[in-house]
Design an enzyme around this catalytic site. Sequence first.
Site, PDB file in Angstrom:
ATOM      1  N   LYS B  95      42.318 -35.482 -68.134  1.00  0.00           N
ATOM      2  CA  LYS B  95      41.825 -36.849 -68.291  1.00  0.00           C
ATOM      3  C   LYS B  95      40.651 -36.780 -69.276  1.00  0.00           C
ATOM      4  CE  LYS B  95      39.373 -40.487 -65.929  1.00  0.00           C
ATOM      5  NZ  LYS B  95      38.516 -40.741 -64.782  1.00  0.00           N
ATOM      6  N   GLY B 156      31.714 -47.119 -60.792  1.00  0.00           N
ATOM      7  CA  GLY B 156      30.867 -47.143 -59.598  1.00  0.00           C
ATOM      8  C   GLY B 156      30.420 -48.523 -59.180  1.00  0.00           C
ATOM      9  N   ALA B 182      38.268 -46.853 -62.426  1.00  0.00           N
ATOM     10  CA  ALA B 182      36.851 -47.241 -62.388  1.00  0.00           C
ATOM     11  C   ALA B 182      36.628 -48.706 -62.040  1.00  0.00           C
ATOM     12  CB  ALA B 182      36.132 -46.946 -63.698  1.00  0.00           C
ATOM     13  N   GLY B 183      35.716 -48.906 -61.140  1.00  0.00           N
ATOM     14  CA  GLY B 183      35.233 -50.255 -60.837  1.00  0.00           C
ATOM     15  C   GLY B 183      35.856 -50.908 -59.617  1.00  0.00           C
ATOM     16  N   ASN B 204      37.479 -43.582 -56.778  1.00  0.00           N
ATOM     17  CA  ASN B 204      36.610 -42.526 -56.256  1.00  0.00           C
ATOM     18  C   ASN B 204      35.500 -43.105 -55.388  1.00  0.00           C
ATOM     19  OD1 ASN B 204      35.102 -40.222 -55.801  1.00  0.00           O
ATOM     20  ND2 ASN B 204      34.483 -39.933 -57.904  1.00  0.00           N
ATOM     21  N   THR B 205      34.546 -43.806 -56.023  1.00  0.00           N
ATOM     22  CA  THR B 205      33.356 -44.278 -55.306  1.00  0.00           C
ATOM     23  C   THR B 205      33.701 -45.091 -54.057  1.00  0.00           C
ATOM     24  OG1 THR B 205      32.274 -44.446 -57.447  1.00  0.00           O
ATOM     25  CG2 THR B 205      31.133 -45.452 -55.590  1.00  0.00           C
TER      26      THR B 205
END
Lengths: 384, 255
Positions: B95, B156, B182-183, B204-205
Amino acid sequence: MAKRIVDHMAYQDGMEVIESDLMDKVLTAIGEYDYKQYTKFDVEKALSKEHLSLEDYKAILSPAAMPYLEVMARKAMAKTRKHFGNSISLFTPLYIANYCTNECVYCGFKATNKIQRALLSMEDAEEELKAIADTGLKEILLLTGESRYKSNVQYIGDVVKLATKYFTTIGIEIYPLNTDEYTFIRECGADFVSVYQETYDTDTYAEVHKWGSKRSFPYRFDAQERALKGGLRGVAFGALLGLDDFRKDAFAAGLHAHLVQQKYPHAEISFSTPRIKPYINNADNNSKDVYEKELLQVMLAYRLFMPYAGVTISTRERAGFRDQVIGMVANKMSAGVNVGVGGHSDEQQGDEQFEISDERDVSEIDQIIRSKGLQPVYTDYIRV
Amino acid sequence: MSDKLMIGGREFQSRFILGSGKFSLELIKAVIEHGEAEMVTLALRRANAGGEENILDYIPNNITLLPNTSGARNAEEAVRIARLSRELGCGEFVKVEVMSDSKYLLPDNYETTKATEILAKEGFVVMPYMYPDLYAARSLVDAGAAAVMPLGSPIGSNKGLSTKDFIQILVDEIDLPIIVDAGLGRPSQACEAMEMGVDAIMCNTAVATAGNVALMAKAFKQSIEAGRNAYLAGLGRVLEFEGEASSPLTGFLEG
């Protein structure tokens, strides 16, 4: 014959002057910062926002924000987790020399202080690096006193090169350098540079830095910019809390960092929040009106104003304080710390800079971090 | 019905890619199991945690590793990290992440495209993280990307699909798997993206910082499946049908 007093706002021989208006901006802003005018309404308004303006930052650093520490802590914790997840980065400082040509009244390394001085030989430095690497750490901060003669740039560069054999990230906390010297240190393998202005009040600065190269306020102020121009990945900021008006100093350090980040968007920014500590031959040295509450207010204000910036908690603070602020506001902490010269592989060779309050080793700190559901991070960079 | 995700010639049942950057290592295995993820990202800069620990020890063997180039500030650094990843035995997938802004951590599409081109030529399966821009996505296709990974919101931020319209354009125009990365802060946002026709979700977050990470991983898995099924079922037609006026505008037509 009276000793000539050197102008603390001038550059001394050999000090590079760069084009920058940041110092003027910061000094003007501190002059205008009257924290007494902020009210609880200003604080509440600031805390209701997603992104804090400079005015909001001033409000949360004011005495009016003291009753809001709990709210600030909760908000800061959310920001810390958002930007750093559950990670807590670990590192340790290694003092490679403590010779110093400056006379700074608050520091145990000052030139006139009668302490044991030392400079690690390359062989001893390697033994120290190996001993630290054996604890599992992958990030190291190399420190010296400020003597360009005893611990010259070539010597520091040589130790940095040695350190790259054992560590993935190397920070340096030494006297400020010219841009080409930063480039040299970068090429040797250093990643980060820490230079603390100590105080942003120019009168107090002159009072406490009696003589030596550190007496030049502007040369020190521009150090982060020179480091970034020289190719370093990141820079750390901080004021020595307790030296002057801590609210003004913390405000100035935050603004300084903010302006540097705007000018160099790639720079990784971090803060340290050292408080004055006792040192050898000065047991009464202390941080005056900066108690734990005030210290926490400063840390929280940095986090809320610049949520993406690193905040490091040092062993100047007691274990109980450090254990509580990680994950809430701090994302990085030191472990297995010795602030004398050497002392990791063999007997310490030179005396300490100040007294530390947390002597736990790496495995103890690792355990504490895990027990809080956080993740100790030993390496966060790959040198390619 | 067979509905597999194909990336770089490899088949995946799961459309949930798990980020590992913000976890306690001990939790990763449970999260993979509950989320039924088949691909897990790996920040090479954290691969060897120091001491005894290595994140690779916590990731089961049947999982496809997706090493990322986080920490790279330009194409050259990304390329070097990717090559190192291959040398270390982390496989062919990579990635590409290139960021040179420490405040917003937004991907640099131009440098990302340059790195993608070099790595694709070297035989990597390149999955670039990008800002959802149509021209950049087309350049990534030309550069040999195996998928494109547009951001839903700043990393995040947990804000969901603030780039929704632009991601839809990529879904409609780009003939590669589109993976929202993301997000995303909650499963409903992942579901929304999948309903739009996005091929997979990376997260992830939102999982790492949940109260119960394993349960949140499961919730994401379920929402991704629900969104995928809704897309396959033809969400658009259902709405059109129900929205049909009882007195149609075209009712006057004869013959």
